[in-house]
Design a protein around this motif. Structure first.
Motif, PDB file in Angstrom:
ATOM      1  N   ALA A  36       0.854  -1.184   0.000  1.00 30.47           N
ATOM      2  CA  ALA A  36       0.000   0.000   0.000  1.00 30.47           C
ATOM      3  C   ALA A  36       0.890   1.233   0.000  1.00 30.47           C
ATOM      4  N   SER A  37       0.435   2.282  -0.656  1.00 29.36           N
ATOM      5  CA  SER A  37       1.115   3.573  -0.593  1.00 29.36           C
ATOM      6  C   SER A  37       0.467   4.377   0.520  1.00 29.36           C
ATOM      7  N   CYS A  38       1.288   4.915   1.417  1.00 34.44           N
ATOM      8  CA  CYS A  38       0.774   5.632   2.582  1.00 34.44           C
ATOM      9  C   CYS A  38       1.522   6.948   2.769  1.00 34.44           C
ATOM     10  N   PHE A  39       0.787   7.987   3.133  1.00 27.15           N
ATOM     11  CA  PHE A  39       1.420   9.228   3.551  1.00 27.15           C
ATOM     12  C   PHE A  39       2.062   8.989   4.908  1.00 27.15           C
ATOM     13  N   TYR A  40       3.235   9.566   5.122  1.00 23.90           N
ATOM     14  CA  TYR A  40       3.914   9.394   6.408  1.00 23.90           C
ATOM     15  C   TYR A  40       4.601  10.681   6.814  1.00 23.90           C
ATOM     16  N   VAL A  41       4.885  10.757   8.091  1.00 25.68           N
ATOM     17  CA  VAL A  41       5.743  11.812   8.628  1.00 25.68           C
ATOM     18  C   VAL A  41       6.868  11.100   9.370  1.00 25.68           C
ATOM     19  N   PHE A  42       8.064  11.627   9.225  1.00 24.32           N
ATOM     20  CA  PHE A  42       9.257  11.008   9.801  1.00 24.32           C
ATOM     21  C   PHE A  42       9.689  11.767  11.047  1.00 24.32           C
ATOM     22  N   ASP A  43      10.051  11.021  12.085  1.00 16.54           N
ATOM     23  CA  ASP A  43      10.602  11.595  13.308  1.00 16.54           C
ATOM     24  C   ASP A  43      12.040  11.099  13.449  1.00 16.54           C
ATOM     25  N   ALA A  44      12.985  11.990  13.194  1.00 19.57           N
ATOM     26  CA  ALA A  44      14.406  11.621  13.223  1.00 19.57           C
ATOM     27  C   ALA A  44      14.869  11.228  14.621  1.00 19.57           C
ATOM     28  N   ALA A 101      -1.592  12.086  21.096  1.00 20.37           N
ATOM     29  CA  ALA A 101      -1.736  13.538  20.923  1.00 20.37           C
ATOM     30  C   ALA A 101      -0.487  14.147  20.286  1.00 20.37           C
ATOM     31  N   ALA A 102       0.690  13.769  20.755  1.00 25.98           N
ATOM     32  CA  ALA A 102       1.936  14.323  20.208  1.00 25.98           C
ATOM     33  C   ALA A 102       2.151  13.894  18.775  1.00 25.98           C
ATOM     34  N   VAL A 103       1.877  12.641  18.472  1.00 35.02           N
ATOM     35  CA  VAL A 103       2.055  12.143  17.111  1.00 35.02           C
ATOM     36  C   VAL A 103       1.031  12.790  16.181  1.00 35.02           C
ATOM     37  N   LYS A 104      -0.187  12.973  16.653  1.00 34.23           N
ATOM     38  CA  LYS A 104      -1.222  13.606  15.830  1.00 34.23           C
ATOM     39  C   LYS A 104      -0.813  15.033  15.463  1.00 34.23           C
ATOM     40  N   VAL A 105      -0.235  15.770  16.408  1.00 36.19           N
ATOM     41  CA  VAL A 105       0.248  17.128  16.114  1.00 36.19           C
ATOM     42  C   VAL A 105       1.311  17.073  15.020  1.00 36.19           C
ATOM     43  N   LEU A 106       2.276  16.178  15.167  1.00 37.79           N
ATOM     44  CA  LEU A 106       3.346  16.018  14.185  1.00 37.79           C
ATOM     45  C   LEU A 106       2.766  15.676  12.804  1.00 37.79           C
ATOM     46  N   TYR A 107       1.829  14.742  12.776  1.00 31.23           N
ATOM     47  CA  TYR A 107       1.229  14.295  11.524  1.00 31.23           C
ATOM     48  C   TYR A 107       0.416  15.421  10.874  1.00 31.23           C
TER      49      TYR A 107
END
Length: 149
Positions: A36-44, A101-107
């Motif tokens: 599947a192709s998915c949108f993502y956000v990366f946390d270094a 909550a923190a991940v949702k803000v980042l996303y």
């Protein structure tokens, strides 16, 4: 979101993962392989990719049954000299309740439309990363592997 030492992560990998936003997620279920192709956000800081996906999707159901996933992140180019891309393995898990909550803000910073969407957030804890970067010479590779705690 446990932080890890960034000392051994090649900067090229961090930069590339941070600049992209779509990954291919490969899973396996009893019916076979599925991508599947998915949108993502990366946390270094944690070397994790976060994505939002519906509970009833085939790849979500597969991740619930088998946390080991793999995939790619790549741009499309017609020139072999400009090929850049990532191959990865990861452990998939729903984002822990205390971290939602923190991940949702980042996303949502990366994908504001996600504020209107209600779907579970998933963490892909990268285990191995191989980056090919032909811009630095044909077949140039950067590698990273998560060290056991």
């Amino acid at each position: 979101m446990d932080n890890i030492s960034q000392a051994n992560v090649p900067q090229a990998i961090v930069d590339y993962l941070s600049a992209q936003h779509v990954l291919t997620l490969c899973t396996q279920d009893p019916a076979g392989l599925w991508c599947a192709s998915c949108f993502y956000v990366f946390d270094a800081a944690t070397m994790c990719c976060y994505l939002m996906t519906a509970d009833n999707s085939r790849h979500t159901q597969a991740m619930l049954a088998n946390a080991q996933v793999a995939g790619t992140i790549a741009e499309q180019t017609e020139s072999v000299l400009h090929i850049q891309g990532i191959q990865y393995t990861a452990l998939a898990a729903k984002v822990a309740e205390a971290e939602i909550a923190a991940v949702k803000v980042l996303y949502c910073q990366r994908f504001p439309i996600a504020k209107l969407k209600s779907a579970p957030l998933w963490q892909l804890q990268l285990q191995t990363v191989k980056m090919v970067d032909n811009r630095l010479g044909f077949g140039k590779k950067h590698r990273w592997q998560r060290q056991p705690l």
